[in-house]
Scaffold this active site. Structure first.
Site, PDB file in Angstrom:
ATOM      1  N   ASN A   1       0.874  -1.174   0.000  1.00  0.00           N
ATOM      2  CA  ASN A   1       0.000   0.000   0.000  1.00  0.00           C
ATOM      3  C   ASN A   1       0.910   1.222   0.000  1.00  0.00           C
ATOM      4  OD1 ASN A   1      -1.813   2.037   0.473  1.00  0.00           O
ATOM      5  ND2 ASN A   1      -2.794   1.079   2.241  1.00  0.00           N
TER       6      ASN A   1
ATOM      7  N   ARG B   1      -2.530  -2.047  -3.561  1.00  0.00           N
ATOM      8  CA  ARG B   1      -3.751  -1.263  -3.375  1.00  0.00           C
ATOM      9  C   ARG B   1      -3.668  -0.065  -4.317  1.00  0.00           C
ATOM     10  NH1 ARG B   1      -5.189   3.187   0.936  1.00  0.00           N
ATOM     11  NH2 ARG B   1      -7.372   3.422   0.415  1.00  0.00           N
TER      12      ARG B   1
ATOM     13  N   HIS C   1     -12.745   2.992  -0.123  1.00  0.00           N
ATOM     14  CA  HIS C   1     -12.706   1.985   0.960  1.00  0.00           C
ATOM     15  C   HIS C   1     -13.338   0.671   0.509  1.00  0.00           C
ATOM     16  CE1 HIS C   1     -12.716   5.261   4.362  1.00  0.00           C
ATOM     17  NE2 HIS C   1     -11.472   4.912   4.072  1.00  0.00           N
TER      18      HIS C   1
ATOM     19  N   HIS D   1     -17.150   1.835   7.745  1.00  0.00           N
ATOM     20  CA  HIS D   1     -15.700   1.909   7.968  1.00  0.00           C
ATOM     21  C   HIS D   1     -15.435   3.261   8.617  1.00  0.00           C
ATOM     22  CE1 HIS D   1     -11.374   1.207   6.909  1.00  0.00           C
ATOM     23  NE2 HIS D   1     -11.393   2.504   7.159  1.00  0.00           N
TER      24      HIS D   1
ATOM     25  N   ARG E   1     -11.645  15.777   7.201  1.00  0.00           N
ATOM     26  CA  ARG E   1     -12.502  16.136   6.066  1.00  0.00           C
ATOM     27  C   ARG E   1     -13.891  16.527   6.548  1.00  0.00           C
ATOM     28  NH1 ARG E   1     -10.938  10.730   3.519  1.00  0.00           N
ATOM     29  NH2 ARG E   1      -8.981  11.139   2.439  1.00  0.00           N
TER      30      ARG E   1
ATOM     31  N   GLY F   1     -14.594   2.362  14.530  1.00  0.00           N
ATOM     32  CA  GLY F   1     -15.701   1.412  14.459  1.00  0.00           C
ATOM     33  C   GLY F   1     -15.466   0.107  15.184  1.00  0.00           C
TER      34      GLY F   1
ATOM     35  N   GLU G   1      -7.779  -5.000   5.391  1.00  0.00           N
ATOM     36  CA  GLU G   1      -7.749  -4.771   3.949  1.00  0.00           C
ATOM     37  C   GLU G   1      -6.623  -5.559   3.298  1.00  0.00           C
ATOM     38  OE1 GLU G   1      -8.196  -0.488   5.002  1.00  0.00           O
ATOM     39  OE2 GLU G   1      -8.764  -0.324   2.891  1.00  0.00           O
TER      40      GLU G   1
HETATM   41  P1  ADP Z   1      -7.012   4.973   8.878  1.00  0.00           P
HETATM   42  O1  ADP Z   1      -8.378   5.399   8.432  1.00  0.00           O
HETATM   43  O2  ADP Z   1      -5.954   6.012   8.654  1.00  0.00           O
HETATM   44  O3  ADP Z   1      -6.632   3.570   8.473  1.00  0.00           O
HETATM   45  P2  ADP Z   1      -7.658   3.903  11.482  1.00  0.00           P
HETATM   46  O4  ADP Z   1      -8.645   2.972  10.888  1.00  0.00           O
HETATM   47  O5  ADP Z   1      -6.497   3.337  12.219  1.00  0.00           O
HETATM   48  O6  ADP Z   1      -7.101   4.959  10.456  1.00  0.00           O
HETATM   49  O7  ADP Z   1      -8.469   4.857  12.467  1.00  0.00           O
HETATM   50  C1  ADP Z   1      -7.872   5.888  13.163  1.00  0.00           C
HETATM   51  C2  ADP Z   1      -8.922   6.480  14.103  1.00  0.00           C
HETATM   52  O8  ADP Z   1      -9.335   5.455  15.004  1.00  0.00           O
HETATM   53  C3  ADP Z   1      -8.408   7.620  14.949  1.00  0.00           C
HETATM   54  O9  ADP Z   1      -9.377   8.631  15.046  1.00  0.00           O
HETATM   55  C4  ADP Z   1      -8.220   6.969  16.290  1.00  0.00           C
HETATM   56  O10 ADP Z   1      -8.361   7.859  17.354  1.00  0.00           O
HETATM   57  C5  ADP Z   1      -9.361   5.983  16.297  1.00  0.00           C
HETATM   58  N1  ADP Z   1      -9.176   4.946  17.315  1.00  0.00           N
HETATM   59  C6  ADP Z   1      -8.211   4.014  17.412  1.00  0.00           C
HETATM   60  N2  ADP Z   1      -8.361   3.280  18.543  1.00  0.00           N
HETATM   61  C7  ADP Z   1      -9.471   3.766  19.168  1.00  0.00           C
HETATM   62  C8  ADP Z   1     -10.155   3.465  20.372  1.00  0.00           C
HETATM   63  N3  ADP Z   1      -9.755   2.496  21.175  1.00  0.00           N
HETATM   64  N4  ADP Z   1     -11.253   4.189  20.681  1.00  0.00           N
HETATM   65  C9  ADP Z   1     -11.670   5.188  19.882  1.00  0.00           C
HETATM   66  N5  ADP Z   1     -11.075   5.535  18.735  1.00  0.00           N
HETATM   67  C10 ADP Z   1      -9.974   4.840  18.381  1.00  0.00           C
END
Ligand code: ADP
Length: 369
Positions: free
Chosen positions: A7, A71, A160, A186, A219, A308, A357
């Site tokens: 990626n 990707r 996504h 997502h 965003r 999520g 992914e």
């Molecule tokens: P990307 O979209 O860049 O792949 P991620 O899927 O890793 O990023 O998501 C990052 C987001 O997930 C950030 O806002 C981070 O704060 C949130 N996050 C990660 N762990 C937790 C958690 N335990 N509780 C709440 N939010 C979380």
């Protein structure tokens, strides 16, 4: 045989190695490829990744890597499935840089580097837009002059896709027919939802670019388009674009952080953190409800992404808007991030599933081989 997943982003490169049973053998993340102001050097980054794979003893020889799954963010209308990267496919990906000027160029640089460094391996492209190519016209055409679609390719593409596809497959495996009318969420730094009917994406929240949809880390998500025109007149197009993509969302609302963990940690003492969380959850819930019209009902909601899959608080806040659809959360299971966190009598099954992914890219790469 081994499959390498790449990626390649504008400033970083993620990689993961799989065996043919799709077990992960190891992964890595190379940051800041290219110093500030310099052109990122993807070849150097891929070289570094391959060296690390060898040093860790994940392969005896690089010849074991029979395929590389890349990707690629934008496949336009041309690609609705993975493809082997022939010279003509490479040209098409180059052409699609017009639609994804920030993403496709680094993806392409990663492809070129792997072709050079692993010349015998099959190179395969997996597109982020592909899963959404099943959207019906009424879902992907904007109410703009129709020629803009025909001449400029201005339409909803959605992104996504690999994550939504993976989520829908896991949901199907867990729930069978009870995942026929599914909303996949997502929620990470970038966030999007998809309406998935019988395994096919029929609508999604991101649009011509990843800016549309729910608010994200930086965003804005959906706004009155007149605001974009106004900002563009006031600041010029580049600054307006930067404001909407890089300075809005959770960061814009709080003025401090785009990171949901920070907002959750400060929500009790900082009203702006709570407001940003409230807006995020409200908008996500509204999109889920909107997709019940697309799906003509709702059997399941599946959550993934950093937010999520990890935050029971956020999932609960989203679900609190949806009791009229028969959504009932099991509070203890939700807090514990249990995969199935709805109560038995809930009409809608609720799932929290870790995103993977890379594994989905490896799986599709293997399938194409
Ligand atoms: P990307 O979209 O860049 O792949 P991620 O899927 O890793 O990023 O998501 C990052 C987001 O997930 C950030 O806002 C981070 O704060 C949130 N996050 C990660 N762990 C937790 C958690 N335990 N509780 C709440 N939010 C979380």
């Amino acid at each position: 045989m081994k499959i390498l997943v790449i990626n390649a982003g504008s400033s970083s490169l993620k990689y993961e190695l799989f065996n043919k049973k799709l077990d992960s053998l190891g992964d890595g993340y190379i940051e800041r490829i290219g110093q500030k102001g310099q052109i990122p050097n993807h070849e150097k980054a891929v070289k570094q990744a391959l060296e690390s794979i060898q040093e860790k003893g994940l392969v005896a020889s690089l010849a074991e890597i029979k395929a590389v799954g890349h990707r690629v963010v934008h496949g336009g209308e041309k690609y609705s499935a993975p493809v082997r990267i022939t010279p003509s496919v490479q040209k098409e990906i180059q052409k699609l840089c017009k639609l994804a000027p920030l993403h496709n160029p680094p993806n392409l640089a990663g492809i070129k580097a792997c072709k050079k460094l692993l010349p015998k391996a099959a190179q395969i492209a997996i597109f982020d837009t592909a899963f959404h190519q099943t959207l019906p016209q009424k879902a992907f055409i904007y109410a703009l002059p129709y020629d803009l679609y025909k001449k400029e390719g201005i339409r909803r593409y959605g992104f996504h896709g690999t994550s939504h596809l993976y989520l829908s497959k896991v949901a199907k495996k867990l729930l069978g027919k009870k995942a026929d009318r599914l909303v996949t969420c997502h929620l990470g730094n970038g966030s999007s939802l998809a309406a998935v009917k019988n395994g096919k994406s029929i609508d999604t929240t991101m649009g011509f670019t990843p800016l549309e949809g729910v608010p994200m880390g930086t965003r804005s998500g959906d706004i009155d388009p007149a605001i974009a025109v106004k900002l563009s007149q006031k600041l010029g197009p580049e600054k307006a674009d930067n404001l909407l993509n890089k300075q809005s969302g959770l960061l814009g609302l709080t003025g401090k952080s785009s990171d949901m963990r920070d907002l959750l940690a400060t929500r009790k003492s900082n009203k702006k953190s709570q407001l940003a969380i409230d807006i995020f959850c409200y908008k996500v819930a509204q999109k889920i409800a909107a997709f019940t019209a697309s799906l003509q009902g709702l059997d399941a909601i599946a959550f993934t992404g950093g937010i999520g899959e990890n935050s029971g608080y956020i999932r609960a806040q989203i679900c609190q808007y949806l009791p009229h659809l028969g959504v009932k959360v099991d509070a203890a299971k939700n807090r514990a991030n249990t995969t199935l966190f709805s109560v038995k009598e809930s009409k809608v099954s609720l799932l929290a599933i870790p995103a993977d992914e890379e594994k989905e890219i490896a799986s599709q790469t293997l399938k194409l081989l």
